[in-house]
Design an enzyme around this catalytic site. Sequence first.
Site, mmCIF file in Angstrom:
data_model
loop_
_atom_site.group_PDB
_atom_site.id
_atom_site.type_symbol
_atom_site.label_atom_id
_atom_site.label_comp_id
_atom_site.label_asym_id
_atom_site.label_seq_id
_atom_site.Cartn_x
_atom_site.Cartn_y
_atom_site.Cartn_z
ATOM 1 N N ASP A 12 0.814 -1.223 0.000
ATOM 2 C CA ASP A 12 0.000 0.000 0.000
ATOM 3 C C ASP A 12 0.842 1.266 0.000
ATOM 4 O OD1 ASP A 12 -2.282 -1.669 0.310
ATOM 5 O OD2 ASP A 12 -1.911 -1.737 2.468
ATOM 6 N N HIS A 40 -4.275 -1.896 -6.287
ATOM 7 C CA HIS A 40 -3.496 -0.695 -6.584
ATOM 8 C C HIS A 40 -4.481 0.394 -6.999
ATOM 9 C CE1 HIS A 40 0.347 -3.141 -7.671
ATOM 10 N NE2 HIS A 40 -0.039 -3.300 -6.445
ATOM 11 N N PRO A 302 -9.869 -0.660 7.930
ATOM 12 C CA PRO A 302 -8.981 0.423 8.357
ATOM 13 C C PRO A 302 -7.569 -0.127 8.490
ATOM 14 C CG PRO A 302 -10.718 0.017 10.008
ATOM 15 C CD PRO A 302 -10.868 -1.019 8.938
#
Length: 421
Positions: A12, A40, A302
């Site tokens: 990430d 991505h 998250p």
Amino acid sequence: MVKAIVGANWGDEGKGKITDMLAKDADIIIRFQGGANAGHTIVNNYGKFALHTLPSGVFYSHTTSIIGNGVALNIPLLVKEIASIVERGVPKPKILVSDRAQIVMPYHILFDQLEEERLAGKSFGSTKSGIAPFYSDKFAKKTVLAGELLYPDALEEHLKALMQWKNLTLTGVYGAEAYTMETIMEWKDRCCERLKPFLCDTDILLSDAQAAGKSIMFEAQLGALRDLDLGIYPYTTSSNTLAAYAPIGSGCPAARIDDVVGVVKAYSTCVGEGPFVSEMFGEAADKLRAAGAEYGAKTGRPRRVGAFDTVATRYGVQMQQATEIALTKLDVLSYLDKIPVCTGYSVEGRETHRFPFPAALDSAKPVTEYLPGWQCDISGARKWEDLPKAAQDYVSFIENAIGCPIKYISVGAERDSIIFR
Ligand code: GDP
């Protein structure tokens, strides 16, 4: 020219954006490992995209995008992804799939779910995309090569043998229902047939391209710390995320990589379980997560967030043998008056700057320093001189700590939000 775009952290890092940007000068872009378990994110003139299998260079009309033999090929998702970019106006993307890429079967996804259920609270945080069961089968030599679709009789026999074996574990170990041959053949006819036009002997194509001096780019999924062999095992992925694997996973083992672009985020994030030494908690973490919109591209989970970790990143950069760095999301830190940086680990009372063996990471505590923030919007900066002194100092500090030149500084999600240094 052969270039690899790889992650030097936990994934990430923004590899999608950097690949999309650098692909302007590439002829061929290849995904060489991993599957549809991570995404991505790319923002360009066609809009915002979350690609899972396609290389991030697919948006240019001059590029050829290849899914290499090292990829865990989820055919229904790939077909959907191709349709979704075409629908949104990307003109005739040229996409090829290596006939040696191996297929993620529906039962791999089922096995992932069953195993996570069995592990209950002790799970590794799998995205349940079937990646670990797939790669286990690959190394056990019990998967199907995409090119087998062109040999239907032999494929049917192969599938029969595989199903017999798989059903033993499915029913005997997990108490689940057995797969029937009808289900598998129906799945093959429904989704896999559509792959045939994309199949290609990429080995020949790539050796010809190299001989002709074409510009080839390898694009990795996830980051160095998730590498199966040299990452934070067992909290890694099931494939090799390192640039060194790119020539093999792309089908051109003789390729020499000229440039390895290590993508590094200006702070740390980590999805799922596992040790994360510089992790931040509470309000400080919530603010950073919100500022960086740190939610998984695939799962919406998250992400855990933390201070920039010089120890882990230097290790990641070394493992990748990065020749230059793209530092992303510097703009996200603009709200901070002082910026925490993890400059060492304290392990059993002793400070170290070497990345420890995975089992020692649990007891490692961060040594934190604070650098002055700049507290102004830098998203419009396009030249080094446009950055405030405190931002320049932060970049220089990181560069010095990780031992590799920072050549690109990204200050926004868009293709042109970049500073070349
Ligand atoms: P990847 O898997 O390495 O490509 O990374 P992800 O796509 O999971 O996460 C990167 C996210 O940050 C995406 O939403 C990008 O659009 C975004 N992004 C990339 N570079 C920048 C940047 O410099 N600034 C900001 N604010 N966002 C960025």
